[in-house]
Design an enzyme around this catalytic site. Structure first.
Site, short mmCIF file in Angstrom:
data_model
loop_
_atom_site.label_atom_id
_atom_site.label_comp_id
_atom_site.label_asym_id
_atom_site.label_seq_id
_atom_site.Cartn_x
_atom_site.Cartn_y
_atom_site.Cartn_z
N CYS A 1 -5.82 1.77 6.19
CA CYS A 1 -6.48 0.53 6.58
C CYS A 1 -5.82 0.00 7.86
O CYS A 1 -4.85 0.57 8.36
CB CYS A 1 -6.36 -0.51 5.46
SG CYS A 1 -4.68 -1.17 5.25
N HIS B 1 0.86 -1.19 0.00
CA HIS B 1 0.00 0.00 0.00
C HIS B 1 0.89 1.24 0.00
O HIS B 1 2.06 1.18 0.38
CB HIS B 1 -0.90 0.02 1.24
CG HIS B 1 -2.00 -0.98 1.18
ND1 HIS B 1 -3.04 -0.96 2.08
CD2 HIS B 1 -2.25 -2.03 0.35
CE1 HIS B 1 -3.88 -1.95 1.81
NE2 HIS B 1 -3.41 -2.62 0.76
N CYS C 1 -2.00 -0.88 7.52
CA CYS C 1 -1.16 0.31 7.49
C CYS C 1 -1.14 1.01 8.85
O CYS C 1 -0.09 1.50 9.27
CB CYS C 1 -1.63 1.26 6.39
SG CYS C 1 -1.35 0.57 4.74
N GLU D 1 1.06 3.79 1.96
CA GLU D 1 1.64 4.10 3.27
C GLU D 1 2.84 3.20 3.56
O GLU D 1 3.88 3.67 4.05
CB GLU D 1 0.61 3.90 4.40
CG GLU D 1 -0.62 4.74 4.27
CD GLU D 1 -1.78 4.02 3.59
OE1 GLU D 1 -2.92 4.21 4.03
OE2 GLU D 1 -1.55 3.27 2.60
#
Length: 154
Positions: free
Chosen positions: A82, A52, A85, A54
């Protein structure tokens, strides 16, 4: 630079994700007003469910700073983080998260739950949402609208 400037750079990274066929989410890690990490969504191209935006920005910052602890750093991301993360953000000791668009399906900064408000956890990151929210939301909405149209024509 201010929060909007850093979010604008995260939006530029989101555009790179979109150009690569990924969901357009971008992120930057900032320390003392300087960008020390950049990332954008890449789980499809990297065959990595943890890639992701992040996570990519945290990895980049940790490498650049030579430490997995990112004490005093801020993370700017175009979409509410999420749970995965959020866990990495906590473990990295990020001081502050700033996000653009809310994620009503997987966001854990208040949308589905608020992981950062859990008092039993040992690190507490400050969270601020809604920075350039309209631009961040529009980027995602356009992407998914185009994807739905493409799927209908196939």
């Amino acid at each position: 630079m201010n929060d909007q400037d850093f979010m604008q750079i995260a939006l530029e990274l989101a555009a790179q994700a979109e150009a690569a066929g990924e969901v357009p989410v971008g992120a930057v890690v900032v320390r003392d007003g300087e960008i020390v990490g950049r990332g954008f969504n890449a789980p499809i191209s990297r065959h990595d469910p943890s890639a992701h935006a992040e996570m990519m920005a945290l990895r980049d910052a940790a490498e650049n700073l030579g430490n997995y602890r990112l004490v005093g750093c801020e993370l700017f991301v175009t979409l509410e983080p999420c749970l995965m993360c959020a866990g990495a953000i906590m473990h990295a000791r990020i001081a502050r998260v700033v996000f653009g668009a809310r994620d009503p399906k997987t966001g854990v900064c208040g949308s589905v739950l608020d992981a950062f408000a859990e008092s039993r956890l040992n690190h507490h990151t400050r969270v601020e949402g809604g920075v350039l929210a309209e631009a961040c939301s529009a980027t995602l909405s356009r992407f998914f609208a185009r994807r739905r149209t493409e799927q209908k024509t196939q």
